[in-house]
Scaffold this active site. Structure first.
Site, short mmCIF file in Angstrom:
data_model
loop_
_atom_site.label_atom_id
_atom_site.label_comp_id
_atom_site.label_asym_id
_atom_site.label_seq_id
_atom_site.Cartn_x
_atom_site.Cartn_y
_atom_site.Cartn_z
N GLU A 47 -43.85 12.67 51.89
CA GLU A 47 -44.08 13.77 52.83
C GLU A 47 -44.29 15.03 52.00
O GLU A 47 -43.36 15.52 51.37
CB GLU A 47 -42.88 13.91 53.76
N ASP A 58 -37.06 24.55 58.13
CA ASP A 58 -36.59 24.29 56.77
C ASP A 58 -35.35 25.11 56.43
O ASP A 58 -35.24 26.29 56.78
CB ASP A 58 -37.69 24.61 55.75
#
Length: 256
Positions: A47, A58
């Site tokens: 990924e 994130d």
């Protein structure tokens, strides 16, 4: 059969390890070196994060790696240039993970066309709403033969999970908790959630992400699913000053 579908078909009795890395980290030209090291040391799927200045999902570690990559000069255009020869050395599936703003700035159809051209298999775009996917962007993604992976969380209602499963291709990304990446929550506490997804008999395989950092958490995440995604812990390993090959080998030896 796509590379992602083939992977899950071949590993029915084994657990799939998807490893996240940030394009352009730790150095601008590290991207392919990191990918080669992941493939050589046991990752089943890569990924590849496209750095962005406002990455909603994130945590601090991946945000910081993205900031470094942006300072290094990473852009979508440079990333595609780096990936031009990817398929001569990388044979495992590769997914681009990122946010809609820079993709739209690049041009959505241009982005999908270029991704397909360099051999990318799928996309994770956490801020692409289902409605916009169905009404506008899904046709373009399908036109270029790319898988689109949606996310579900412990709070997602069953009806919505089934709708997301209908729209997703490749696999379903099961966020382990409603937090950002790098969460320290005990993954084993989420076992009822993973079991619920398993018992729903969804059409897509399920990979668990957020909070997977070592063999113990990987095994716990995989008990009722098809595999797991490791990101923050690997980014930390890459940032410890060791060379990419050594850092990757030492890290993945403890997982696979």
């Amino acid at each position: 059969m796509t590379r992602i579908e083939k992977l899950f078909s071949e590993k029915k009795q084994q657990k799939v390890l998807n490893v996240y890395c940030t394009a352009g980290f730790p150095k601008l030209d590290s991207t392919l070196e990191v990918m080669k090291s992941l493939q050589a040391n046991g990752a089943d799927l890569i990924e590849l994060g496209m750095p962005y200045s406002d990455p909603l999902a994130d945590g601090e570690v991946i945000q910081q790696s993205g900031a470094v990559a942006l300072q290094n000069g990473m852009t979508i255009a440079i990333l595609f240039e780096q990936l031009k020869e990817m398929r001569s050395i990388i044979n495992i599936p590769v997914i681009l993970m990122g946010y809609m703003n820079p993709v739209l700035q690049y041009g959505f159809e241009n982005f999908c066309a270029k991704a397909a051209e360099v051999g990318v298999d799928g996309l994770i775009l956490p801020d692409l709403p289902m409605y916009e996917y169905e009404s506008e962007y899904g046709q373009i993604i399908k036109k270029y033969g790319l898988n689109l992976i949606f996310l579900v969380t412990p709070e997602t209602k069953e009806e919505r999970i089934r709708r997301i499963d209908d729209l997703s291709t490749g696999f379903l990304y099961a966020v382990s908790s409603s937090s950002t990446t790098g969460s320290n929550k005990d993954i084993s506490e989420q076992e009822p959630y993973f079991k619920k997804l398993h018992d729903m008999n969804l059409k897509n395989p399920i990979l668990v992400g957020f909070g997977i950092k070592d063999k113990q958490t990987f095994e716990a995440a995989c008990k009722y699913t098809n595999g797991a995604i490791i990101g923050t812990a690997y980014i930390k390993a890459l940032g410890n000053g060791k060379d990419v090959q050594m850092a990757t080998k030492e890290f993945l030896e403890k997982i696979v």
